[in-house]
Design a protein around this motif. Structure first.
Motif, PDB file in Angstrom:
ATOM      1  N   ASP A   1       0.856  -1.186   0.000  1.00  0.00           N
ATOM      2  CA  ASP A   1       0.000   0.000   0.000  1.00  0.00           C
ATOM      3  C   ASP A   1       0.896   1.240   0.000  1.00  0.00           C
ATOM      4  O   ASP A   1       1.598   1.510   0.979  1.00  0.00           O
ATOM      5  N   LEU A   2       0.878   2.004  -1.099  1.00  0.00           N
ATOM      6  CA  LEU A   2       1.746   3.184  -1.211  1.00  0.00           C
ATOM      7  C   LEU A   2       1.095   4.448  -0.665  1.00  0.00           C
ATOM      8  O   LEU A   2       1.733   5.504  -0.647  1.00  0.00           O
ATOM      9  N   ARG A   3      -0.159   4.364  -0.240  1.00  0.00           N
ATOM     10  CA  ARG A   3      -0.847   5.559   0.247  1.00  0.00           C
ATOM     11  C   ARG A   3      -0.880   5.649   1.777  1.00  0.00           C
ATOM     12  O   ARG A   3      -1.202   6.684   2.321  1.00  0.00           O
ATOM     13  N   SER A   4      -0.583   4.557   2.446  1.00  0.00           N
ATOM     14  CA  SER A   4      -0.590   4.559   3.914  1.00  0.00           C
ATOM     15  C   SER A   4       0.816   4.771   4.433  1.00  0.00           C
ATOM     16  O   SER A   4       1.806   4.411   3.785  1.00  0.00           O
ATOM     17  N   ALA A   5       0.887   5.376   5.626  1.00  0.00           N
ATOM     18  CA  ALA A   5       2.186   5.650   6.235  1.00  0.00           C
ATOM     19  C   ALA A   5       2.937   4.348   6.480  1.00  0.00           C
ATOM     20  O   ALA A   5       2.358   3.365   6.953  1.00  0.00           O
ATOM     21  N   GLY A   6       4.216   4.348   6.163  1.00  0.00           N
ATOM     22  CA  GLY A   6       5.033   3.166   6.386  1.00  0.00           C
ATOM     23  C   GLY A   6       4.963   2.139   5.278  1.00  0.00           C
ATOM     24  O   GLY A   6       5.670   1.126   5.326  1.00  0.00           O
ATOM     25  N   TRP A   7       4.080   2.346   4.290  1.00  0.00           N
ATOM     26  CA  TRP A   7       3.920   1.441   3.150  1.00  0.00           C
ATOM     27  C   TRP A   7       3.742  -0.019   3.611  1.00  0.00           C
ATOM     28  O   TRP A   7       4.561  -0.895   3.327  1.00  0.00           O
ATOM     29  N   PRO A   8       2.636  -0.306   4.298  1.00  0.00           N
ATOM     30  CA  PRO A   8       2.414  -1.677   4.780  1.00  0.00           C
ATOM     31  C   PRO A   8       1.966  -2.604   3.656  1.00  0.00           C
ATOM     32  O   PRO A   8       1.504  -2.162   2.601  1.00  0.00           O
ATOM     33  N   ALA A   9       2.089  -3.910   3.900  1.00  0.00           N
ATOM     34  CA  ALA A   9       1.630  -4.918   2.942  1.00  0.00           C
ATOM     35  C   ALA A   9       0.112  -5.067   3.049  1.00  0.00           C
ATOM     36  O   ALA A   9      -0.492  -4.779   4.079  1.00  0.00           O
ATOM     37  N   VAL A  10      -0.499  -5.521   1.944  1.00  0.00           N
ATOM     38  CA  VAL A  10      -1.946  -5.765   1.893  1.00  0.00           C
ATOM     39  C   VAL A  10      -2.174  -7.269   1.999  1.00  0.00           C
ATOM     40  O   VAL A  10      -1.511  -8.055   1.305  1.00  0.00           O
ATOM     41  N   HIS A  11      -3.105  -7.678   2.866  1.00  0.00           N
ATOM     42  CA  HIS A  11      -3.395  -9.104   3.038  1.00  0.00           C
ATOM     43  C   HIS A  11      -4.124  -9.618   1.798  1.00  0.00           C
ATOM     44  O   HIS A  11      -5.219  -9.150   1.491  1.00  0.00           O
ATOM     45  N   PRO A  12      -3.558 -10.573   1.059  1.00  0.00           N
ATOM     46  CA  PRO A  12      -4.195 -11.008  -0.197  1.00  0.00           C
ATOM     47  C   PRO A  12      -5.401 -11.917   0.056  1.00  0.00           C
ATOM     48  O   PRO A  12      -5.341 -12.811   0.902  1.00  0.00           O
ATOM     49  N   PRO A  13      -6.509 -11.724  -0.669  1.00  0.00           N
ATOM     50  CA  PRO A  13      -7.681 -12.599  -0.513  1.00  0.00           C
ATOM     51  C   PRO A  13      -7.544 -13.908  -1.275  1.00  0.00           C
ATOM     52  O   PRO A  13      -8.366 -14.801  -1.122  1.00  0.00           O
ATOM     53  N   TYR A  14      -6.535 -14.018  -2.139  1.00  0.00           N
ATOM     54  CA  TYR A  14      -6.280 -15.248  -2.893  1.00  0.00           C
ATOM     55  C   TYR A  14      -4.787 -15.307  -3.207  1.00  0.00           C
ATOM     56  O   TYR A  14      -4.020 -14.460  -2.742  1.00  0.00           O
ATOM     57  N   LEU A  15      -4.384 -16.309  -3.976  1.00  0.00           N
ATOM     58  CA  LEU A  15      -2.969 -16.517  -4.310  1.00  0.00           C
ATOM     59  C   LEU A  15      -2.108 -16.623  -3.048  1.00  0.00           C
ATOM     60  O   LEU A  15      -0.995 -16.093  -2.974  1.00  0.00           O
ATOM     61  N   ALA A  16      -2.661 -17.307  -2.050  1.00  0.00           N
ATOM     62  CA  ALA A  16      -1.931 -17.475  -0.798  1.00  0.00           C
ATOM     63  C   ALA A  16      -0.714 -18.370  -1.017  1.00  0.00           C
ATOM     64  O   ALA A  16      -0.756 -19.322  -1.792  1.00  0.00           O
ATOM     65  N   SER A  17       0.362 -18.041  -0.329  1.00  0.00           N
ATOM     66  CA  SER A  17       1.574 -18.857  -0.407  1.00  0.00           C
ATOM     67  C   SER A  17       1.407 -20.033   0.554  1.00  0.00           C
ATOM     68  O   SER A  17       1.844 -20.002   1.699  1.00  0.00           O
ATOM     69  N   LEU A  18       0.728 -21.085   0.073  1.00  0.00           N
ATOM     70  CA  LEU A  18       0.461 -22.249   0.933  1.00  0.00           C
ATOM     71  C   LEU A  18       1.743 -22.861   1.471  1.00  0.00           C
ATOM     72  O   LEU A  18       1.776 -23.406   2.569  1.00  0.00           O
ATOM     73  N   HIS A  19       2.806 -22.782   0.683  1.00  0.00           N
ATOM     74  CA  HIS A  19       4.057 -23.459   1.015  1.00  0.00           C
ATOM     75  C   HIS A  19       5.069 -22.515   1.632  1.00  0.00           C
ATOM     76  O   HIS A  19       6.279 -22.745   1.525  1.00  0.00           O
ATOM     77  N   CYS A  20       4.583 -21.441   2.305  1.00  0.00           N
ATOM     78  CA  CYS A  20       5.528 -20.523   2.943  1.00  0.00           C
ATOM     79  C   CYS A  20       6.463 -21.312   3.858  1.00  0.00           C
ATOM     80  O   CYS A  20       7.619 -20.953   4.043  1.00  0.00           O
ATOM     81  N   SER A  21       5.946 -22.376   4.452  1.00  0.00           N
ATOM     82  CA  SER A  21       6.775 -23.449   4.992  1.00  0.00           C
ATOM     83  C   SER A  21       6.172 -24.719   4.408  1.00  0.00           C
ATOM     84  O   SER A  21       4.958 -24.807   4.231  1.00  0.00           O
TER      85      SER A  21
END
Length: 998
Positions: free
Chosen positions: A365-385
């Motif tokens: 998110d480039l409009r919020s302070a600190g440029w936080p990440a947006v929680h995705p509603p799909y395309l989840a990284s199932l294999h993050c581990s």
């Protein structure tokens, strides 16, 4: 007529089967495996991802998904949307181009491949002459510009893919307009990038790999400006007003170039090396975004100092004094910026940065302070581990659902609250009929809770078991913390982290009771944790108990890993599922089976050494049973010592082959010389093959030896309230099945609720069944007097199931890898069996009871067995008569990991891993079907934009082409009903309107 019917053929049943069973692969959940290309349409607000296997996937608003597959299965190199159209072009690594369209069919949109094309050069020309390296769909929507390795730029007509040879831009034509002292023939080799002028569609910017950049006038077919860079060119980007552009280079620099109205030789305005002065990596892509406050956003990929940060995958964002280098844990494939697409807007005003990395999608998110990440509603990284196990729970009660979501929302406070920015299309699928959870266990000791109700697999909550144990990494350590003066200003983003602190933390089994909120998880080092849901953070001591499954037997010595060390004293846990007791199996082998009965407050667990029962209310071990055979030395070596076991397995296999050959020769008679024996063997094999092909004979199943390894491996555990001692009294019981074909049954005495804490739970072995063929037992099930499977614990108490019939006699179904067998209870006498391996030549890998409802009426449903075999087939077998109903091919038999990962749902659906990061969802039921159903409407193009997007020369070409008129008619016709298109008067009106519009 009856005598003409095949034996067992029942027309009524056949019709009913059509109403009950239907196989569909419906949707792929998770992150595409090995992504290779990214595209985005600001007009449709859709994103496209291509993969190395030739798949192309489109995503918009949650629930809007499309998938296509190139027949060639080649890597997708580039994806480009046609401006202001529901079309896109893909370039594959075999140099072929493919045109895809979103078309409406049956009330929903579908992705279809329309045309394919491969650029061919003159006879005798080298492959580099037509190897496409850059691609530009022109805003006129009529042509593609194809830059090649040889420096030529070909113009291809859309949608026919016809090459317009008279409009080819050759390197020789470019060099005629460039002073000789500034460049040579080699300067025009390999077109790196093509960009259309944002305000003048008659001009395109051509960037060559060696640094030469040319502004080309399409109408007059000449170069108006040339720009000489001193470094190898990587990419170009126009500023919104077209007054200047930015080039980025191999040495980690970027340069601003002015574009004047006269023909003066332009000089660079500014050359910057953001992370200099030391040698830096290439900046492969750059954006320059204007804003209302005057400070631009400069966003680029790469550029890090080679010596210290050459292995980092980064994208940097600079806005005034703010600068952050987002650091990704996997390689960045591509990225794009979402900004104002209104042509009348004066500024870009970027809102989001979308990054496709090799293992995940990250949105900033480039409009919020600190440029936080947006929680995705799909395309989840199932294999993050890495996923180690999975467990599905259907029809979650609303109260438990809300509590899990509440716990998850407290974990997501660091995410941005902005709406999902990729929101094209409309999801028209019906709302899910119930709330379903898919739980995945991971190598790092975490359990993730996914909303599996609909098309989007959405993360609700993440549970970590690490805090219970002492590991090398402190969970309180924050890897992202950097000092204020840290340079470069790196910040880790994303969730993909393939490295586990300790492989013993891996989750192997999960069991959730949806009525009580109890959760049991078991791991690689023999740890079994029982948890309950708490809505608040809490700090408490986790009680420990040990279960010695060897029962001090002499002569056994564990050679595997040690158990995990636990933390002493109180441990602080976040809101959510919190462990209150830990049962540690000894030896600390992998837990292979797990069962939880929340009404009796009991948990059962099994390993390769035996099984045990634990009372988690009194926090007391009830009993343990060792199942080791004297020859089971392999069970003591552990999962990390497999070299000897592999040698022994190979040795046993060769012995079996030798024994079978010797026995077959004895059966055929052993006289004659070597050639005669060889000839007889060949003839016998041929006859046997013909016999197998011609007649469905039963295969001979040889009984397995009790000396085979891992016979004590506990494969399944099952709780049941049934008749075990006599037919007059039923009692709680625990059943266990082993790898050696043994079934153990224990009678349990559970005190009534008022004395539950005062009296201990008692257990006594009542039965032991040894299957003659000694095949592994993969499932145990008790059927009540109505031949209905017993309900789940607390299901009757919540009025969600009928009470089981305790009047009629109960039956026991034992499912081994090779056959299904029904026994009467309590005598345990054989009643019925189905020899699956003998008939089908396959072995059972997974089995579950599924409820199938009729698609024609809500009044009829039945319980059947859903069976997955080692051949990847799914078979539906009726209960209680064990009749094969239907067979579906589902998974390739070579896909061993996919078969092992398969999990069935209670209502005839299933999931299996098609890659480390993707679940394929399938349905066996006609009634329960979850699949994407969405529509993409063509947004209206304003007249100003329409005029802006067309060049005069191409307009003239469009008017003179009758083929294009027909294409326009077809595009208009797609939006109308078929009946209208058959009306001659309407067609004439459409034609006159189109001609008048031109």
């Amino acid at each position: 007529m009856r005598r003409f019917l095949r034996p067992g053929h029942d027309p009524v049943r056949e019709r009913l089967k059509r109403d009950l069973f239907q196989f569909n692969k419906t949707v792929e959940h998770g992150f595409p495996h090995q992504p290779s290309a990214l595209g985005y349409s600001p007009f449709l607000r859709l994103m496209a991802i291509g993969t190395r296997s030739g798949a192309i996937k489109l995503y918009g608003a949650p629930g809007v998904e499309f998938m296509g597959l190139h027949e060639e299965n080649n890597t997708v190199m580039q994806i480009h949307f046609i401006p202001d159209q529901c079309q896109l072009v893909t370039l594959l690594d075999d140099n072929s181009l493919h045109l895809w369209s979103l078309r409406q069919h049956g009330g929903a949109s579908e992705l279809r491949e329309e045309h394919r094309f491969t650029l061919k050069g003159p006879p005798g020309s080298p492959p580099s002459a037509t190897q496409v390296t850059a691609l530009l769909p022109h805003s006129s929507r009529e042509v593609l510009y194809l830059g090649t390795e040889s420096g030529s730029i070909f113009v291809v007509e859309l949608p026919s893919f016809r090459v317009l040879e008279d409009r080819t831009i050759s390197p020789e034509a470019v060099l005629q307009r460039v002073p000789e002292d500034n460049c040579s023939r080699r300067s025009c080799e390999l077109v790196e990038v093509l960009q259309e002028h944002p305000k003048n569609p008659d001009q395109i910017l051509i960037g060559y790999s060696r640094g030469l950049i040319v502004l080309w006038d399409l109408q007059n077919n000449k170069a108006t400006h040339h720009f000489l860079g001193s470094q190898q060119l990587e990419n170009l980007y126009w500023q919104r007003d077209g007054s200047k552009f930015i080039s980025c280079h191999y040495d980690g620099s970027y340069t601003q170039w002015p574009v004047s109205s006269d023909n003066r030789q332009p000089e660079p305005l500014e050359n910057t090396v953001p992370y200099g002065p030391f040698p830096c990596k290439a900046i492969s892509k750059i954006y320059w975004q204007t804003t209302k406050n005057g400070l631009p956003y400069i966003i680029f990929q790469g550029g890090m100092p080679r010596a210290s940060y050459g292995d980092r995958h980064s994208i940097s964002v600079i806005h005034g004094s703010q600068q952050t280098a987002f650091d990704f844990t996997s390689r960045v494939i591509d990225f794009f910026i979402i900004f104002s697409s209104d042509p009348a807007a004066e500024f870009d005003d970027p809102s989001a940065l979308v990054v496709l990395a090799e293992e995940e999608l990250v949105v900033i998110d480039l409009r919020s302070a600190g440029w936080p990440a947006v929680h995705p509603p799909y395309l989840a990284s199932l294999h993050c581990s890495a996923i180690t196990c999975s467990h599905h729970v259907s029809n979650i009660p609303l109260k438990l659902w809300e509590r899990i979501i509440s716990a998850g929302s407290k974990q997501n406070i660091h995410y941005s609250t902005m709406p999902w920015p990729i929101d094209g299309g409309t999801n028209i699928a019906p709302d899910p009929p119930q709330r379903d959870l898919l739980l995945t266990g991971h190598e790092d000791g975490t359990v993730r809770f996914w909303d599996a109700s609909g098309v989007c697999l959405h993360l609700l909550y993440k549970l970590s078991t690490v805090r219970v144990f002492l590991t090398d990494a402190d969970p309180n350590d924050n890897m992202n913390t950097l000092g204020e003066d840290e340079w470069p200003p790196l910040r880790k983003v994303g969730t993909f982290d393939p490295y586990s602190d300790d492989p013993r933390l891996g989750i192997q089994k999960i069991y959730l009771c949806k009525y009580s909120g109890y959760l049991a998880v078991a791991g690689t080092a023999g740890q079994v944790l029982v948890m309950e849901l708490n809505d608040e953070d809490a700090e408490h001591v986790v009680d420990h108990a040990e279960a010695d499954l060897l029962q001090d037997q002499e002569g056994y010595r564990w050679k595997g890993h040690e158990k995990l060390k636990t933390r002493d004293g109180p441990v602080r846990f976040e809101a959510g599922f919190q462990p209150f007791v830990l049962v540690q199996c000894q030896p600390p082998a992998v837990v292979t089976s797990l069962a939880l009965h929340s009404e009796w407050k009991l948990v059962a667990f099994g390993t390769s050494h035996g099984f045990g029962l634990f009372d988690h209310q009194q926090k007391r071990l009830v009993f343990v049973k060792c199942t080791l055979h004297p020859s089971d030395q392999l069970a003591l070596e552990g999962p990390l010592s497999r070299v000897k076991s592999l040698k022994k397995s190979l040795r046993q296999s060769f012995r079996r082959i030798r024994r079978s050959r010797v026995s077959s020769r004895k059966r055929r008679g052993g006289a004659g010389n070597a050639s005669e024996v060889q000839e007889a063997n060949a003839k016998f094999d041929q006859d046997a093959l013909q016999e197998m092909e011609l007649a469905p004979v039963q295969r001979k199943i040889e009984a397995r030896s009790a000396e085979d390894s891992f016979t004590g491996f506990v494969r399944t555990l099952y709780f049941a309230d049934t008749f075990l001692r006599d037919s007059s009294r039923h009692c709680p019981s625990l059943w266990a099945g082993t790898n050696g074909g043994t079934v153990y049954a224990f009678c349990l005495r559970v005190p009534p609720a008022e004395r539950r804490m005062d009296e201990p739970v008692r257990a006594e072995q009542a039965k032991e069944i040894q299957l003659m063929h000694r095949a592994p037992v993969v499932g145990i099930l008790v059927l009540d007097g109505r031949s209905t499977p017993l309900p789940e614990p607390l299901e009757v108490a919540h009025d969600l199931s009928k009470s089981p019939d305790m009047q009629g006699s109960h039956q026991l179904l034992v499912v081994s890898e090779e056959q299904f067998k029904v026994f009467t209870l309590p005598k345990v006498s054989s009643k019925l069996k189905l020899k699956l391996t003998a008939l089908e030549g396959c072995r059972v890998r997974k089995v579950t009871v599924a409820n199938f409802g009729s698609c024609k009426t809500d009044d009829y449903s039945e319980n059947d067995l859903a069976v997955l075999t080692n051949l990847g087939d799914i078979q539906i077998i009726s209960l209680p008569f064990l009749k094969l109903q239907i067979r579906f091919p589902c998974i390739r038999k070579e896909d061993v990991s996919g078969i092992a990962s398969c999990v069935f749902t209670k209502y005839g659906q299933g999931f299996y891993l098609i890659s480390p990061s993707e679940f394929e969802r399938f349905s066996l039921s006609t009634k329960w079907l979850v699949e994407p159903r969405c529509i993409v409407d063509m947004p209206e193009v304003t007249s100003n934009n329409h005029v802006h997007n067309k060049s005069g020369t191409e307009n003239a070409a469009r008017k003179s082409s009758p083929d294009d008129c027909g294409e326009d008619e077809r595009k208009s016709g797609r939006l109308m009903e078929h009946a209208l298109l058959n009306d001659e008067k309407v067609l004439k009106e459409i034609q006159s309107t189109l001609e008048g519009g031109r």
